[in-house]
Design an enzyme around this catalytic site. Structure first.
Site, PDB file in Angstrom:
ATOM      1  N   GLU A  50       0.874  -1.167   0.000  1.00  0.00           N
ATOM      2  CA  GLU A  50       0.000   0.000   0.000  1.00  0.00           C
ATOM      3  C   GLU A  50       0.915   1.221   0.000  1.00  0.00           C
ATOM      4  OE1 GLU A  50      -2.756   1.295   3.295  1.00  0.00           O
ATOM      5  OE2 GLU A  50      -3.318  -0.802   3.122  1.00  0.00           O
ATOM      6  N   ASP A  61      -5.007   9.691  10.399  1.00  0.00           N
ATOM      7  CA  ASP A  61      -3.744   9.096  10.817  1.00  0.00           C
ATOM      8  C   ASP A  61      -3.280   9.600  12.172  1.00  0.00           C
ATOM      9  OD1 ASP A  61      -2.858   7.298   8.663  1.00  0.00           O
ATOM     10  OD2 ASP A  61      -3.027   9.114   7.438  1.00  0.00           O
TER      11      ASP A  61
END
Ligand SMILES: Cc1ncc(COP(=O)(O)O)c(C=O)c1O
Lengths: 265, 408
Positions: A50, A61
């Protein structure tokens, strides 16, 4: 020639194990080193890579990935550079998907991005803030360029919602193990198992579990009920903590081996 | 508006984990709007706690600086806590209770929204955490102290530009992980649906009052209603009262910072392009790759690279127009209002006042203009003193700079 995520899941299934999916931001800590790190991860057992597209406002995040994308942006990692990195790692043998917040893709041009990723040999896109309601243009462009649309389901998703999401998903379904942002956790929430079961009930697509996974033991635990195990912050952490570029490559390789053994247990 | 969209703008661009909470909020909001008990409770709070209706003040001496137009000030500065932000917060605090949640979180730039949220949390006995960029905690230190006195936890955000946008990122991260017991009280008409529509609804009282008040004193509608536009909530509240009166000019003033040409500004309509930020499609200050560009304004509440999606649509359709006002123009208006009316405005509001001076000159002496005085300037006294060269250690009047003395 592009290899698709379906191939990785088929191979894993034939070997009676889960696929290992590893995340690293493109351009972290700089473009050249990120290619070496990714190649090392793939050589050490990561089935699908990824490739993160660094974004200024990564609101899903935690601090570890925030720090990494800041470094990547400071090192000049534009969308063009990301696509080039995808091409390099695919040429070296990886199956690659791009993980990107939606705005950089929209700004690049939805059609242009799908075409650019196809040309680079990329297999799919995970856009964590793209909902099925907003995915109309992307569905057209991604279909036209054989790019998998990997959407997320979460523990809070209703069954009706999961059905709607898998309806526009291809490649695999990303099941968020927990309610929260990215970052290593000591235990993987038990909600993940239930979420996979609820998703399994409405799709035959492979289902991979991510968020918070960092060890071989956790990978083994998830591999018992999911088709894929996704690890991100733990790889980034190893790079942040490494004393040198060589040490970083060794550290991500060691982690990839530990996790690859975990999904085979 | 359909499904949270305003033309191509708005919508929901959020992690799936937040969808259930946004759906829950949407349902609670729609049910509450139709529930007389909720409306009565909200109206009672507005009257007995906020102090509404607030006046529409004719600013006679200030008007002399506005080309002779008759300029009226909508006095949101007189609300409890000192700005319009309380209107939205009381509505959302009631919804928090109705949803059975016990904690509120908020982002804040100028600190006014944080103070309002901390105030409502105290009033309703809810826990409160406020995220504020480290840079903003410095320039709005007074409001940090207020929030703490009110019992809120203030978390300085050190990521990114350390301003409002980063505070929103951090509040969103908190919310994803705590959504079962926490409501995110977003402070302006931005973000994923239903926030833009809901926050406008709670501020619509501004426009409803202003329209009644101007008809009562002038016997006619104003020629223009103007407001500063940070995220756009005080402007949307005022505009909403005049939206259907198509002869009334709606004009918003964004922060031009050092000047749009310098790149150091927060003028999304002059210097931005359509994009997605913080859950909605709207005008965004961004580079060619879609990375958010740094914004700048002397005013923390205007220092934001995005804007409410309904404003984006009003801009494109031409129903409203938007112009930048520089730091210097805003500070000039700040000084003039202080000296001519005895009202020290928030620096955010001063952008709207500078706009009133500009549009008044455009429209001429017989025109009527309403400007939203969205907040009072106590929080900005240190910044203004620095701007005008006032030595905070000295208090004698000859320490004032010439601009300040003459009210220029
Ligand atoms: C007094 C005042 N006016 C205006 C604003 C800008 O916000 P909005 O555009 O949402 O009204 C703020 C924000 O902090 C504020 O405190």
């Amino acid at each position: 020639m592009t290899r698709h995520v379906s191939e990785a899941f088929a191979t894993a299934k034939a070997e009676n194990r889960a696929a290992l999916i590893g995340y690293l931001p493109a351009g972290f800590p700089n473009p050249e080193q990120s290619v070496k790190l990714i190649n090392a991860m793939v050589a050490s057992g990561v089935d699908i890579i990824e490739v993160g597209l660094p974004y200024s406002d990564p609101l899903m995040d935690g601090p570890v990935i925030q720090q990494a994308v800041d470094q990547a942006l400071a090192a000049g990692t534009t969308t063009d550079v990301v696509l080039n990195i995808v091409k390099q790692v695919v040429d070296a043998g990886a199956i690659a998907v791009v993980m990107s917040y939606w705005n950089p893709i929209e700004r690049f041009g939805v059609e242009e991005f799908a075409a650019g990723l196809e040309a680079a040999g990329g297999s799919g896109v995970i856009a964590p803030d793209l909902t099925p309601e907003e995915a109309g243009d992307w569905s057209v462009a991604s279909d036209a360029h054989a790019i998998d649309r990997i959407l997320m389901v979460a523990p809070s998703s209703t069954d009706a919602r999961i059905t709607a999401i898998v309806g526009v998903t291809s490649g695999f379904v990303y099941a968020a193990s927990t309610m929260g942002v990215t970052g290593a956790r000591t235990t993987v929430s038990s909600g993940a198992h239930e979420l996979v079961a609820r998703t399994r009930a409405v799709t035959s697509l492979p289902i991979a579990v991510g968020l918070g996974v960092s060890t071989g033991d956790q990978a083994a635990e998830i591999a018992a009920y999911a088709d894929g195990v996704i690890v991100g912050s733990a790889f980034v952490r190893r790079v942040l903590d490494a004393a040198s570029d060589e040490a970083a490559i060794e550290a991500v390789s060691d982690l990839a081996k530990e996790l690859a053994a975990g999904v085979r247990r | 508006m359909t499904n949270g969209h305003y033309g191509p703008y708005g919508g929901r661009f959020v992690p799936e984990a937040l969808t259930a909470a946004l759906d829950e909020l949407d349902a609670a909001f729609r049910a509450a709007k139709e529930d007389p008990a909720f409306i009565n409770e909200l109206r009672a709070l507005e009257r007995d706690y906020t102090g509404r209706p607030n006046p529409l003040t004719y600013a006679k001496r200030f008007s002399e600086h506005c080309g002779g137009a008759r300029v009226y000030l909508k006095r949101e500065d007189l609300n409890h806590t000192g700005s319009h932000k309380i209107n939205n917060v009381l509505g959302q605090a009631l919804l928090t209770q109705r949803m059975g949640k016990k904690r509120m979180i908020a982002e804040t730039g100028a600190g006014q929204h944080g103070v309002a949220t901390a105030t409502a949390a105290a009033l309703f006995g809810l826990e409160c955490t406020v995220y504020m960029g480290l840079e903003d905690t410095r320039r709005q230190a007074l409001n940090v102290a207020r929030m703490k006195l009110l019992g809120a936890e203030v978390i300085p955000v050190t990521a990114g530009s350390q301003t409002l946008k980063d505070a929103i990122n951090e509040a969103m991260r908190d919310w994803v992980a705590s959504v079962d017991e926490t409501h995110y009280v977003l402070g302006t008409v931005t973000g994923p649906a239903p926030f833009p529509e809901m926050v406008r609804y709670f501020h619509s009282v501004i426009g409803i009052e202003a329209r009644e008040q101007i008809l009562a004193v002038e016997g006619r509608l104003p020629d223009a209603v103007v407001a500063c536009v940070g995220g756009g909530s005080n402007a949307m509240g005022l505009f909403s009262g005049f939206m259907e009166d198509t002869q009334v000019i709606l004009r918003g003033y964004e922060a031009g910072g050092d000047g749009v040409e310098t790149g150091r500004h927060s003028a999304r309509f002059s210097g931005g392009t359509p994009g997605v930020l913080h859950g909605a499609r709207t005008y965004v200050m961004q580079d060619q790759w879609g990375q958010t560009a740094p914004s700048h304004s002397i005013s923390a509440g205007m220092d934001y690279p995005g804007v409410g999606p309904e404003h984006a649509w009003l801009h494109d359709t031409g129903r409203a127009s938007y112009e930048p006002v520089t730091d210097a123009e805003a500070m000039e208006a700040f000084a003039i209002l202080s000296k001519t009316e005895g009202i020290i405005p928030a620096i955010e509001s001063a952008h709207g006042l500078a706009g009133a001076m500009r549009i008044g000159k455009e429209l001429g002496p017989d025109s009527v203009v309403i400007v939203n005085l969205s907040g009072r300037g106590d929080k900005d006294v240190a910044t203004a003193a620095r701007w005008f060269g006032i030595d905070l250690g000295a208090t004698v009047s000859n320490e004032l700079s010439p601009e300040m003395r003459e009210g220029r």
